[in-house]
Design a protein around this motif. Structure first.
Motif, PDB file in Angstrom:
ATOM      1  N   UNK A  47      -0.776   6.677  -4.748  1.00 50.03           N
ATOM      2  CA  UNK A  47      -2.930   6.475  -5.163  1.00 50.03           C
ATOM      3  C   UNK A  47      -3.060   6.391  -3.646  1.00 50.03           C
ATOM      4  N   UNK A  48      -2.844   5.802  -2.586  1.00 51.73           N
ATOM      5  CA  UNK A  48      -2.603   4.905  -1.331  1.00 51.73           C
ATOM      6  C   UNK A  48      -2.606   6.331  -1.246  1.00 51.73           C
ATOM      7  N   UNK A  49      -1.869   7.015  -0.549  1.00 53.32           N
ATOM      8  CA  UNK A  49      -1.285   8.616  -0.072  1.00 53.32           C
ATOM      9  C   UNK A  49      -2.353   9.452  -0.797  1.00 53.32           C
ATOM     10  N   UNK A  50      -2.424   9.457  -1.946  1.00 52.79           N
ATOM     11  CA  UNK A  50      -3.559  10.572  -2.609  1.00 52.79           C
ATOM     12  C   UNK A  50      -4.985  10.151  -1.727  1.00 52.79           C
ATOM     13  N   UNK A  51      -5.216   9.361  -1.420  1.00 42.29           N
ATOM     14  CA  UNK A  51      -6.952   8.594  -0.923  1.00 42.29           C
ATOM     15  C   UNK A  51      -6.748   9.172   0.298  1.00 42.29           C
ATOM     16  N   UNK A  52      -6.012   9.409   0.880  1.00 38.76           N
ATOM     17  CA  UNK A  52      -4.436  10.058   2.375  1.00 38.76           C
ATOM     18  C   UNK A  52      -5.259   8.826   3.074  1.00 38.76           C
ATOM     19  N   UNK A  64       0.872  -8.048  -6.272  1.00 35.98           N
ATOM     20  CA  UNK A  64      -0.265  -8.790  -6.066  1.00 35.98           C
ATOM     21  C   UNK A  64      -0.696  -9.492  -7.536  1.00 35.98           C
ATOM     22  N   UNK A  65      -1.623 -10.579  -7.111  1.00 36.64           N
ATOM     23  CA  UNK A  65      -1.761 -11.649  -7.526  1.00 36.64           C
ATOM     24  C   UNK A  65      -3.676 -10.813  -8.728  1.00 36.64           C
ATOM     25  N   UNK A  66      -3.035 -12.010  -9.776  1.00 38.42           N
ATOM     26  CA  UNK A  66      -4.002 -11.181 -10.515  1.00 38.42           C
ATOM     27  C   UNK A  66      -5.923 -10.480 -10.387  1.00 38.42           C
ATOM     28  N   UNK A  67      -6.077 -11.190  -9.529  1.00 37.88           N
ATOM     29  CA  UNK A  67      -7.695 -10.683  -9.085  1.00 37.88           C
ATOM     30  C   UNK A  67      -7.085  -9.843  -8.260  1.00 37.88           C
ATOM     31  N   UNK A  68      -6.221  -9.966  -6.870  1.00 38.82           N
ATOM     32  CA  UNK A  68      -6.191  -8.244  -5.892  1.00 38.82           C
ATOM     33  C   UNK A  68      -6.255  -7.452  -7.033  1.00 38.82           C
ATOM     34  N   UNK A  69      -4.799  -7.237  -8.084  1.00 41.79           N
ATOM     35  CA  UNK A  69      -5.035  -5.754  -8.537  1.00 41.79           C
ATOM     36  C   UNK A  69      -5.993  -5.325  -9.307  1.00 41.79           C
ATOM     37  N   UNK A  70      -6.560  -6.673  -9.764  1.00 38.77           N
ATOM     38  CA  UNK A  70      -8.133  -5.840 -10.616  1.00 38.77           C
ATOM     39  C   UNK A  70      -8.933  -5.524  -9.178  1.00 38.77           C
ATOM     40  N   UNK A  71      -8.847  -5.820  -8.247  1.00 36.04           N
ATOM     41  CA  UNK A  71      -9.216  -4.771  -7.293  1.00 36.04           C
ATOM     42  C   UNK A  71      -9.137  -4.056  -6.676  1.00 36.04           C
ATOM     43  N   UNK A  72      -7.658  -3.689  -6.505  1.00 35.43           N
ATOM     44  CA  UNK A  72      -6.833  -2.598  -6.122  1.00 35.43           C
ATOM     45  C   UNK A  72      -7.167  -1.523  -7.695  1.00 35.43           C
ATOM     46  N   UNK A  73      -7.080  -1.996  -8.223  1.00 34.95           N
ATOM     47  CA  UNK A  73      -7.291  -0.891  -9.283  1.00 34.95           C
ATOM     48  C   UNK A  73      -8.912  -0.708  -9.824  1.00 34.95           C
ATOM     49  N   UNK A  74      -9.879  -1.028  -9.728  1.00 33.89           N
ATOM     50  CA  UNK A  74     -11.329  -0.668  -9.358  1.00 33.89           C
ATOM     51  C   UNK A  74     -11.505   0.127  -8.184  1.00 33.89           C
ATOM     52  N   UNK A  75     -10.437   0.209  -7.220  1.00 36.08           N
ATOM     53  CA  UNK A  75     -10.581   0.859  -6.219  1.00 36.08           C
ATOM     54  C   UNK A  75      -9.924   2.593  -6.171  1.00 36.08           C
ATOM     55  N   UNK A  76      -9.413   2.165  -6.902  1.00 34.66           N
ATOM     56  CA  UNK A  76      -8.670   3.673  -6.876  1.00 34.66           C
ATOM     57  C   UNK A  76      -9.293   4.174  -8.893  1.00 34.66           C
ATOM     58  N   UNK A  77     -10.971   3.300  -9.009  1.00 33.75           N
ATOM     59  CA  UNK A  77     -11.004   4.458 -10.623  1.00 33.75           C
ATOM     60  C   UNK A  77     -10.064   3.555 -11.167  1.00 33.75           C
ATOM     61  N   UNK A  78      -8.907   3.440 -11.540  1.00 29.43           N
ATOM     62  CA  UNK A  78      -8.443   3.079 -12.833  1.00 29.43           C
ATOM     63  C   UNK A  78      -8.589   1.606 -13.214  1.00 29.43           C
ATOM     64  N   UNK A  79      -8.085   1.769 -14.981  1.00 32.20           N
ATOM     65  CA  UNK A  79      -7.969   0.499 -15.877  1.00 32.20           C
ATOM     66  C   UNK A  79      -6.912  -0.005 -15.483  1.00 32.20           C
ATOM     67  N   UNK A  80      -7.208  -1.692 -15.282  1.00 31.08           N
ATOM     68  CA  UNK A  80      -5.994  -2.421 -14.582  1.00 31.08           C
ATOM     69  C   UNK A  80      -4.223  -2.181 -15.749  1.00 31.08           C
ATOM     70  N   UNK A  81      -5.101  -2.237 -17.142  1.00 30.90           N
ATOM     71  CA  UNK A  81      -4.048  -1.957 -17.953  1.00 30.90           C
ATOM     72  C   UNK A  81      -3.155  -0.711 -17.618  1.00 30.90           C
ATOM     73  N   UNK A  82      -3.765   0.730 -17.087  1.00 28.87           N
ATOM     74  CA  UNK A  82      -3.095   1.733 -16.879  1.00 28.87           C
ATOM     75  C   UNK A  82      -2.292   1.282 -15.625  1.00 28.87           C
ATOM     76  N   UNK A  83      -2.743   1.138 -15.088  1.00 29.89           N
ATOM     77  CA  UNK A  83      -1.894   0.625 -13.593  1.00 29.89           C
ATOM     78  C   UNK A  83      -1.005   0.042 -13.625  1.00 29.89           C
TER      79      UNK A  83
END
Length: 259
Positions: free
Chosen positions: A11-16, A43-62
């Motif tokens: 997803x990072x590369x997808x964002x360029x 990543x810890x859960x709080x950071x994982x939520x932040x990353x998932x939110x950035x990529x607009x994907x649910x934590x469950x899917x991530x």
């Protein structure tokens, strides 16, 4: 490699984004991004939520889904924030390819532009001067954009935010009604409004397409042509006299406006 590490890298590369750019955006050290992508740390859960939110994907899917082009294509093509999912391909060194859409493939591209399998089968090449961003090449036809000849290949950079479209610049537009066209833009894009397309050849009238019909936008960055430029003609006495007369008329108009 775990699902989380591969998803972050994909997803990072997808964002360029480079690892440093992603780290700066999320607010962590670049070394941590490397550790996550290489599966040396999670990543810890709080950071994982932040990353998932950035990529607009649910934590469950991530956490549970192996996210790739096919997974994205099966998801909504457009999220609530306007992110458009783009299918790309990479070479063995993980550099994004420049896929080429030749004339004979233009009709098929209208149906396959979002299909990773279709995109992967397009001819592809790499240009080292285009390291940042995502690029695609389109072969144009007709004489509506003279002096560029029919058969010229336009290399375009993917425009994710259509609000960045600038009037008077040239773009390759993929739309449901027109297919693939290369035109100059006559107005700023506004959601659900019409976009004015202008030909550089004045014999062709400008026309408009509905914003809702637009599928992809690529800003023209370079072109490739087998039609080499003709040498400049030598000036004649007649042409020089005409140039001097034009200059004199311009000077006279300028003097009159200042009086």
């Amino acid at each position: 490699m775990s699902i989380i590490s591969s998803n972050i890298k994909f997803l990072r590369k997808k964002k360029g984004l480079t690892q440093q750019q992603f780290a700066d955006t999320i607010g962590i050290k670049r070394s941590l991004v490397g550790a996550y992508e290489e599966d040396r740390a999670d990543p810890k859960y709080d950071l994982l939520k932040k990353i998932a939110l950035f990529f607009e994907i649910s934590v469950d899917d991530f956490i549970n889904e192996a996210i790739n082009d096919k997974w994205l294509a099966a998801s909504a093509k457009k999220t609530a924030s306007g992110l458009r999912i783009l299918s790309i391909s990479v070479d063995r060194e993980d550099n994004e390819n420049i896929e080429m859409v030749p004339l004979k493939a233009s009709a098929g591209y209208l149906n396959g532009y979002a299909d990773p399998e279709y995109v992967s089968k397009l001819p592809k090449f790499y240009l080292p001067m285009f390291k940042q961003g995502t690029y695609r090449a389109f072969e144009i036809k007709g004489d509506s954009m003279l002096p560029l000849q029919s058969g010229t290949v336009i290399v375009g950079e993917y425009v994710e935010n259509w609000g960045d479209i600038k009037p008077n610049d040239t773009y390759v537009i993929l739309s449901q009604t027109e297919g693939v066209v290369y035109k100059r833009i006559g107005n700023r894009f506004k959601e659900n409004k019409k976009l004015k397309l202008i030909s550089d050849n004045p014999t062709y009238e400008p026309y408009e397409i509905n914003g809702e019909d637009i599928l992809e936008v690529w800003k023209a960055k370079a072109y490739i042509s087998t039609n080499l430029p003709e040498p400049m003609p030598k000036p004649t006495m007649e042409s020089l006299t005409s140039m001097v007369a034009d200059m004199q008329r311009s000077i006279n108009k300028l003097q009159q406006s200042n009086n």
